[in-house]
Design a protein around this motif. Structure first.
Motif, short mmCIF file in Angstrom:
data_model
loop_
_atom_site.label_atom_id
_atom_site.label_comp_id
_atom_site.label_asym_id
_atom_site.label_seq_id
_atom_site.Cartn_x
_atom_site.Cartn_y
_atom_site.Cartn_z
N UNK A 171 39.05 74.53 35.39
CA UNK A 171 39.89 75.82 35.33
C UNK A 171 40.71 76.16 33.75
N UNK A 172 40.99 75.06 33.40
CA UNK A 172 41.57 75.02 32.27
C UNK A 172 43.09 75.05 32.19
N UNK A 173 43.57 74.69 33.25
CA UNK A 173 45.09 74.58 33.61
C UNK A 173 45.36 74.11 35.08
N UNK A 174 46.66 74.25 35.33
CA UNK A 174 47.05 73.76 36.62
C UNK A 174 46.34 74.63 37.72
N UNK A 175 46.19 74.12 38.76
CA UNK A 175 45.82 75.06 39.92
C UNK A 175 46.95 75.75 40.99
N UNK A 176 47.25 76.71 39.97
CA UNK A 176 48.38 77.47 40.47
C UNK A 176 48.34 78.90 39.98
N UNK A 177 49.24 79.69 40.30
CA UNK A 177 49.17 81.34 40.23
C UNK A 177 49.61 81.63 38.58
N UNK A 178 49.96 80.76 38.04
CA UNK A 178 50.30 81.01 36.17
C UNK A 178 49.09 80.71 35.39
N UNK A 179 48.06 80.03 35.99
CA UNK A 179 46.94 79.76 34.98
C UNK A 179 46.15 80.60 34.58
N UNK A 180 45.84 81.21 33.66
CA UNK A 180 45.04 82.47 33.16
C UNK A 180 43.52 82.23 33.37
N UNK A 181 42.80 83.08 33.97
CA UNK A 181 41.45 82.75 33.86
C UNK A 181 40.73 83.00 32.44
#
Length: 515
Positions: free
Chosen positions: A501-511
């Motif tokens: 994912x390249x970031x945290x598994x939350x709604x702020x991480x960009x695709x």
């Protein structure tokens, strides 16, 4: 009623068992309890399975996938149900889990078609195989645009662990698949290969080529910020191969009493109304499409009112936020018409706006200008909605009107100062293209939200409140988190997705395409 066994797709997400498909393509029954092996799809059932994959592949869990997330994030609608939190950026786990399962419970039909019609398959058919692959891309794209890395290439591996593919891998496979499928269909141009088992084009191969090229153009634009060279080559090839141009090319899923329009069904539940953003833009522009999309508020014939997104439970009880004071959908989208109103998949107007943006990037989109394609997109969208008067369309396209301030429970400023008439200011042109594209995409909030995340347009109102721990009311939800079901049935596979994912598994991480 004759029944056929449908191909089993075994996955760590779930073990999809064999299900029956009737000759009417409307019923899934006769569950097969033998999950120890894959079963062959009867060749005569291929068409029925493909029809099932079309209808259910885009209308799966519509309320959970579209209405409660994409439509609200795109601000096509605002929530009016006091106990619902997703309009306040609450990532409701059960809803997302239902949307996820709703999708993966539908893919067996398509995999049955693919595995039986592939070269060497028991019902080998290169044309059907190519069309089914095109449809696979359309089915999976919204899923990866919601979550990012998802199970893709490993679905159906028969193992307890199903690994996730990185989004860049998925998107590049989309492009490869579409290029190969359109090339393979060239030998069948002018022919019909599926008949009425194709709920969109009635088996017309030429239409599927345009559909695939338009989808390829959409995907190329989507990745243009992270893979500009790959995006350019695919976009130019797609346009050269022929994209959708007129309303005769529009892609709708046919509906019947057995295959209803899920959006129409959901409007009876009184969960949403027109958004304040749509009110600001459509009333400010004096856009005639407003009468086709929404209904005037009760007791009036021409007053349209929207609601700001993100009100608290208490605020939703304010007099101005009562459902009778807000615009519902046009009658076309009510349950009375759920058996006859076709479901929009991809409209030709989108292709013109994609080409307009491509020209802004310096790509060869067929020799026209960004202005020409922008205006053609407006015209095509107007005609799609039954507005065919050339003088009225020309007057709209030349209009200097802008969005307006709106008054409801709060006074909201004009959404933007962007005009309709094509601007000589290059800094405003992308906003114009995407704003008109946002209107034209309605009611496809999933795609509209994706484009908003990519471009920041159209300018939308901040939410009144955000209950997210990581996204404020002034920020944008970038994705939705992975679902609880995966932590229980496919934890090792889920870990591969989180790692990619390249970031945290939350709604702020960009695709990936939004980095």
């Amino acid at each position: 009623m004759k029944k056929y066994k449908l191909y089993i797709v075994a996955s760590g997400l779930a073990l999809f068992t064999a299900i029956g498909i009737s000759s009417c393509t409307d019923k899934f029954e006769e569950y097969n309890t033998d999950t120890s092996r894959l079963t062959e799809l009867d060749a005569s059932a291929v068409g029925n399975a493909f029809a099932a994959s079309q209808h259910r592949g885009v209308m799966f869990s519509w309320q959970l996938f579209n209405s409660l997330f994409g439509d609200l994030q795109a601000q096509y609608f605002g929530n009016i149900a006091q106990n619902f939190g997703s309009d306040r950026n609450v990532m409701v786990g059960n809803w997302l889990n239902g949307a996820w399962n709703g999708f993966y419970n539908q893919v067996p039909a398509l995999y049955g078609v693919l595995d039986n019609t592939k070269p060497g398959g028991p019902a080998a058919n290169p044309a059907v195989y190519a069309i089914a692959n095109i449809w696979k891309v359309r089915m999976y794209q919204p899923m990866t645009d919601y979550w990012g890395p998802i199970p893709y290439s490993a679905v159906g591996n028969g193992l307890k662990q199903v690994d996730y593919d990185a989004q860049d891998v998925i998107y590049k496979d989309f492009l490869t698949t579409l290029a190969k499928s359109t090339a393979d269909l060239q030998a069948f141009k002018g022919k019909n290969v599926l008949g009425n088992n194709d709920l969109i084009y009635n088996g017309d191969v030429d239409q599927w080529i345009r559909f695939a090229n338009t989808l390829r153009l959409r995907i190329a634009i989507r990745i243009s910020g992270v893979e500009p060279a790959l995006a350019k080559s695919n976009a130019e090839a797609a346009v050269a191969g022929g994209v959708m141009e007129t309303n005769a090319h529009d892609a709708y899923i046919k509906t019947t009493a057995n295959n209803i329009n899920s959006m129409n069904q959901a409007t009876a539940w009184n969960e949403f109304r027109m958004s304040a953003a749509m009110e600001s833009v459509l009333t400010g522009y004096e856009d005639p499409r407003i009468t086709k999309m929404y209904a005037p508020i009760e007791g009036t014939t021409a007053t349209y009112k929207g609601i700001r997104n993100g009100y608290t439970q208490v605020e939703l009880g304010l007099p101005a936020n009562q459902n009778t004071k807000l615009s519902n959908v046009n009658d076309r989208f009510t349950p009375a018409n759920q058996n006859t109103n076709p479901f929009e998949v991809i409209m030709s107007a989108e292709a013109w706006f994609l080409r307009a943006e491509g020209v802004l990037k310096g790509w060869n989109m067929g020799g026209g200008t960004a202005k020409t394609y922008y205006e053609k997109g407006i015209e095509t969208s107007m005609k799609q909605w039954g507005i065919s008067d050339a003088a009225a369309i020309a007057a709209y396209t030349a209009s200097t009107k802008t969005p307006i301030a709106v008054t409801g429970a709060v006074v909201s400023p004009a959404l933007s100062d962007i005009t309709i008439v094509w601007s000589a200011d290059a800094s405003k042109q992308l906003e114009q293209i995407i704003t008109q594209k946002w209107i034209a995409l309605w009611p496809n909030g999933v795609e509209a939200w994706t484009e908003y995340r990519r471009t920041g347009f159209p300018k939308l109102y901040p939410r009144m409140n955000s209950e997210s721990l990581v996204v404020s009311k002034d920020q944008v939800v970038r994705r939705v988190p992975y679902v609880i079901g995966e932590t229980q049935t496919n934890p090792a596979g889920l870990a591969t997705g989180v790692a990619k994912l390249g970031g945290a598994d939350n709604e702020a991480t960009r695709l990936w395409w939004n980095k």
